[in-house]
Structures are given as C-alpha cells and as structure tokens.
Design a protein around this motif. Structure first.
Motif, PDB file in Angstrom:
ATOM      1  N   CYS A 111       0.735  -1.396  -0.014  1.00 14.26           N
ATOM      2  CA  CYS A 111       0.044  -0.163   0.078  1.00 14.26           C
ATOM      3  C   CYS A 111       1.057   1.232  -0.008  1.00 14.26           C
ATOM      4  N   GLN A 112       1.928   1.232   0.534  1.00 13.18           N
ATOM      5  CA  GLN A 112       2.778   2.496   0.572  1.00 13.18           C
ATOM      6  C   GLN A 112       3.103   2.911  -0.808  1.00 13.18           C
ATOM      7  N   ALA A 113       3.761   1.769  -1.500  1.00 10.98           N
ATOM      8  CA  ALA A 113       4.058   1.916  -2.777  1.00 10.98           C
ATOM      9  C   ALA A 113       2.721   2.422  -3.837  1.00 10.98           C
ATOM     10  N   ALA A 114       1.566   2.020  -3.498  1.00 15.24           N
ATOM     11  CA  ALA A 114       0.258   2.329  -4.133  1.00 15.24           C
ATOM     12  C   ALA A 114      -0.313   3.605  -3.866  1.00 15.24           C
ATOM     13  N   VAL A 115      -0.075   3.922  -2.633  1.00 16.36           N
ATOM     14  CA  VAL A 115      -0.409   5.342  -2.221  1.00 16.36           C
ATOM     15  C   VAL A 115       0.547   6.266  -2.765  1.00 16.36           C
ATOM     16  N   ALA A 116       1.627   6.178  -2.759  1.00 22.47           N
ATOM     17  CA  ALA A 116       2.578   7.234  -3.412  1.00 22.47           C
ATOM     18  C   ALA A 116       2.280   7.085  -4.819  1.00 22.47           C
ATOM     19  N   ALA A 117       2.077   6.187  -5.568  1.00 24.80           N
ATOM     20  CA  ALA A 117       2.000   6.387  -7.049  1.00 24.80           C
ATOM     21  C   ALA A 117       0.580   7.058  -7.261  1.00 24.80           C
ATOM     22  N   ASN A 118      -0.359   6.717  -6.437  1.00 24.86           N
ATOM     23  CA  ASN A 118      -1.602   7.379  -6.538  1.00 24.86           C
ATOM     24  C   ASN A 118      -1.573   8.932  -6.186  1.00 24.86           C
ATOM     25  N   ALA A 119      -0.738   9.235  -5.190  1.00 28.49           N
ATOM     26  CA  ALA A 119      -0.630  10.628  -4.669  1.00 28.49           C
ATOM     27  C   ALA A 119      -0.008  11.302  -5.904  1.00 28.49           C
ATOM     28  N   ARG A 120       1.186  10.899  -6.601  1.00 26.69           N
ATOM     29  CA  ARG A 120       1.553  11.746  -7.673  1.00 26.69           C
ATOM     30  C   ARG A 120       0.909  11.763  -8.905  1.00 26.69           C
ATOM     31  N   ALA A 121       0.107  10.584  -9.242  1.00 27.22           N
ATOM     32  CA  ALA A 121      -0.867  10.691 -10.161  1.00 27.22           C
ATOM     33  C   ALA A 121      -2.026  11.984  -9.981  1.00 27.22           C
ATOM     34  N   ASN A 122      -2.288  12.174  -8.758  1.00 22.78           N
ATOM     35  CA  ASN A 122      -3.187  13.098  -8.736  1.00 22.78           C
ATOM     36  C   ASN A 122      -2.673  14.535  -8.131  1.00 22.78           C
ATOM     37  N   GLY A 123      -1.356  14.660  -8.205  1.00 20.89           N
ATOM     38  CA  GLY A 123      -0.753  15.721  -7.750  1.00 20.89           C
ATOM     39  C   GLY A 123      -0.991  16.227  -6.205  1.00 20.89           C
ATOM     40  N   VAL A 124      -1.154  15.411  -5.257  1.00 21.05           N
ATOM     41  CA  VAL A 124      -1.197  15.749  -3.935  1.00 21.05           C
ATOM     42  C   VAL A 124      -0.149  14.952  -3.115  1.00 21.05           C
ATOM     43  N   THR A 125      -0.055  15.396  -2.177  1.00 19.92           N
ATOM     44  CA  THR A 125       0.976  14.840  -1.055  1.00 19.92           C
ATOM     45  C   THR A 125       0.165  13.903   0.236  1.00 19.92           C
ATOM     46  N   LEU A 126       0.367  12.599   0.430  1.00 21.60           N
ATOM     47  CA  LEU A 126       0.040  11.801   1.454  1.00 21.60           C
ATOM     48  C   LEU A 126       1.096  11.432   1.952  1.00 21.60           C
ATOM     49  N   ASP A 127       0.753  11.241   3.452  1.00 21.03           N
ATOM     50  CA  ASP A 127       1.643  10.594   4.253  1.00 21.03           C
ATOM     51  C   ASP A 127       1.349   9.333   4.512  1.00 21.03           C
ATOM     52  N   PHE A 128       2.089   8.274   4.933  1.00 21.62           N
ATOM     53  CA  PHE A 128       1.986   6.952   5.103  1.00 21.62           C
ATOM     54  C   PHE A 128       2.495   6.343   6.254  1.00 21.62           C
ATOM     55  N   THR A 129       1.807   5.170   7.080  1.00 21.34           N
ATOM     56  CA  THR A 129       2.275   4.513   7.867  1.00 21.34           C
ATOM     57  C   THR A 129       1.949   3.174   7.993  1.00 21.34           C
ATOM     58  N   GLN A 130       2.571   2.304   8.194  1.00 28.47           N
ATOM     59  CA  GLN A 130       2.525   0.735   8.060  1.00 28.47           C
ATOM     60  C   GLN A 130       2.188   0.281   9.403  1.00 28.47           C
ATOM     61  N   THR A 131       2.105   1.147  10.430  1.00 28.94           N
ATOM     62  CA  THR A 131       1.844   0.831  11.900  1.00 28.94           C
ATOM     63  C   THR A 131       0.473   0.098  11.865  1.00 28.94           C
ATOM     64  N   ASN A 132       0.323  -0.606  12.561  1.00 23.01           N
ATOM     65  CA  ASN A 132      -1.137  -1.361  13.177  1.00 23.01           C
ATOM     66  C   ASN A 132      -1.912  -0.413  14.046  1.00 23.01           C
ATOM     67  N   LEU A 133      -2.426   0.706  13.468  1.00 29.31           N
ATOM     68  CA  LEU A 133      -2.971   1.667  14.381  1.00 29.31           C
ATOM     69  C   LEU A 133      -3.911   1.045  15.565  1.00 29.31           C
ATOM     70  N   LEU A 134      -4.591  -0.103  15.174  1.00 28.91           N
ATOM     71  CA  LEU A 134      -5.274  -0.789  16.218  1.00 28.91           C
ATOM     72  C   LEU A 134      -4.501  -1.005  17.445  1.00 28.91           C
ATOM     73  N   ASP A 135      -3.180  -1.033  17.555  1.00 30.61           N
ATOM     74  CA  ASP A 135      -2.519  -1.433  18.659  1.00 30.61           C
ATOM     75  C   ASP A 135      -2.095  -0.186  19.461  1.00 30.61           C
ATOM     76  N   THR A 136      -2.456   1.012  18.980  1.00 33.44           N
ATOM     77  CA  THR A 136      -2.229   2.290  19.740  1.00 33.44           C
ATOM     78  C   THR A 136      -3.579   3.183  19.969  1.00 33.44           C
ATOM     79  N   ALA A 137      -3.061   4.181  20.449  1.00 32.81           N
ATOM     80  CA  ALA A 137      -4.469   5.083  20.996  1.00 32.81           C
ATOM     81  C   ALA A 137      -4.466   5.766  19.611  1.00 32.81           C
ATOM     82  N   PRO A 138      -5.705   6.211  19.074  1.00 30.32           N
ATOM     83  CA  PRO A 138      -6.123   7.116  17.880  1.00 30.32           C
ATOM     84  C   PRO A 138      -5.179   8.195  17.608  1.00 30.32           C
ATOM     85  N   PRO A 139      -4.732   8.620  16.553  1.00 31.88           N
ATOM     86  CA  PRO A 139      -3.790   9.639  16.335  1.00 31.88           C
ATOM     87  C   PRO A 139      -4.637  10.925  16.623  1.00 31.88           C
ATOM     88  N   ASP A 140      -3.665  11.949  16.672  1.00 37.68           N
ATOM     89  CA  ASP A 140      -4.227  13.440  16.923  1.00 37.68           C
ATOM     90  C   ASP A 140      -4.555  13.872  15.561  1.00 37.68           C
TER      91      ASP A 140
END
Length: 216
Positions: A111-140
């Motif tokens: 997904c990291q590569a897919a998200v990066a490719a799709n962000a470029r294709a649409n001219g936007v910037t997206l950050d990415f994390t592969q961390t399983n967020l269910l193991d952490t408190a919801p982010p800010d």
C-alpha cells in the motif's frame, strides 16, 4: 519468486484510470486487461504479494470519496486519517477537498507504494504509515475516514471500538460501506447513499448501493 520492488510490480500490473464514481481522481488499478486480474491468491502468495486490495476502488471507499468531494467542508482545513487506506483513494479525495494533511494507514506493505503512486498521479501529498494503529491510541487528527472495514466480524468489532475511542476524544469519524454483512445497523448517523458502479468480479452486482455514515 519474491517481489522485491512493489512500485515496479504496481506499474507492471495496473493501469492509471479514472475512478468510476469519483472521476476527478485517477488511480493505478487492476482490471480485466491487467495481468494481476487473473492471478489467484495462491499464485500471488508464491510471488510474495498479499491479496492486492490496493489494486481496486472498493464501493465503500468510492462512496466516501464522493461524499468528501461533494462536501469539502467535512475535511477542509483539517488533519485527516485515511484508515485501512488501500489505494489511498479517500486520502486523495480529502486532499483535493482541502484537507491540511492526510495520513494513510495500512498494514499491507504494498500500500505504501500504491499510495505514493496515486498521490503523484493526482498531484497531492499523502503521508503513510504501516503501523497497525489498532495497537495504539487513535492519532491526533480531526477527521478519520474509514471505507470498507466490515468484512470480518473480529476485525469489524476491533475497528469500530477503536473508532469509538477516537470519537470520544472529539475526532469526527466518517465510514463508507456498501452493506457488508458485519456493518452495524444502528448507532450511526446516515449522511448519504450512492449507486456505485463496480463489477461482478469484485461484488455481487454491477451497481452497489453504498452509504456514508458518521459516528454520533
């Protein structure tokens, strides 16, 4: 055989095309004329590729993206999390609608590569994390978007509990779902319904009624 370069695999096995229900966005997707379409899960496993959920624009994500594009105030000027992002479709929609930033989260390493490719294709910037967020408190963040999260009961229960934690902290939670078996029928606020074009290879019908909901 093991795929060593996810970005090269995506380029070789998908093609850039408009999203049916959000044609303002183009994604690198699999379809009937791309090689990945006919590969079985076993064949993909031999290649070291997890089931390529990132290679399809699922109906719940399409509905959520359509809602965001049509109601930009939902994310404009806000920090957004695209949970279980897959292709990053919802994240792209949020950035196009004026989000300050979008963090795409998915445990699939492709997904990291897919998200990066799709962000470029649409001219936007997206950050990415592969961390399983269910193991952490919801982010800010101020808004969490979650499309197509209700496939299996244990995962659905875990995700909804985690999203409820985020809502209790004041985060807006938007969910897109096309009537999956384990989607809760009560306790959410209905926002919109769409008739999303899909295919019988992915879904049980060519037009999937998909809805967007908010946690109250």
């Amino acid at each position: 055989m093991t795929v060593l370069d996810p970005a090269a695999f995506i380029r070789a096995n998908t093609r850039l095309q408009p999203v049916p229900h959000a044609p303002e966005i183009s994604l690198w997707l699999a379809d009937e004329i791309t090689p990945i379409w006919r590969l079985t899960e076993e064949e993909l496993g031999e290649m070291g590729v997890p089931p390529p959920f990132w290679a399809f624009a699922w109906a719940g994500g399409q509905a959520l993206s359509r809602y965001i594009l049509d109601h930009p105030h939902a994310v404009a000027g806000k920090r957004v999390l695209d949970f279980a992002a897959g292709s990053g479709l919802v994240g792209v929609a949020a950035m196009q609608a004026g989000a300050t930033s979008v963090l795409c989260a998915d445990i699939d390493p492709f997904c990291q590569a897919a998200v990066a490719a799709n962000a470029r294709a649409n001219g936007v910037t997206l950050d990415f994390t592969q961390t399983n967020l269910l193991d952490t408190a919801p982010p800010d963040v101020e808004v969490i978007c979650a499309g197509d999260i209700c496939y299996e009961r244990p995962m659905t229960d875990a995700v909804l509990a985690w999203l409820a934690q985020a809502r209790a902290r004041g985060t807006r939670v938007l969910i897109g779902d096309p009537g999956r078996t384990y989607f809760p029928r009560t306790g959410l606020d209905f926002l919109a319904e769409y008739r999303v074009p899909t295919s019988r290879e992915l879904e049980d019908q060519e037009i999937k009624r998909s809805s967007v909901w908010a946690m109250p």
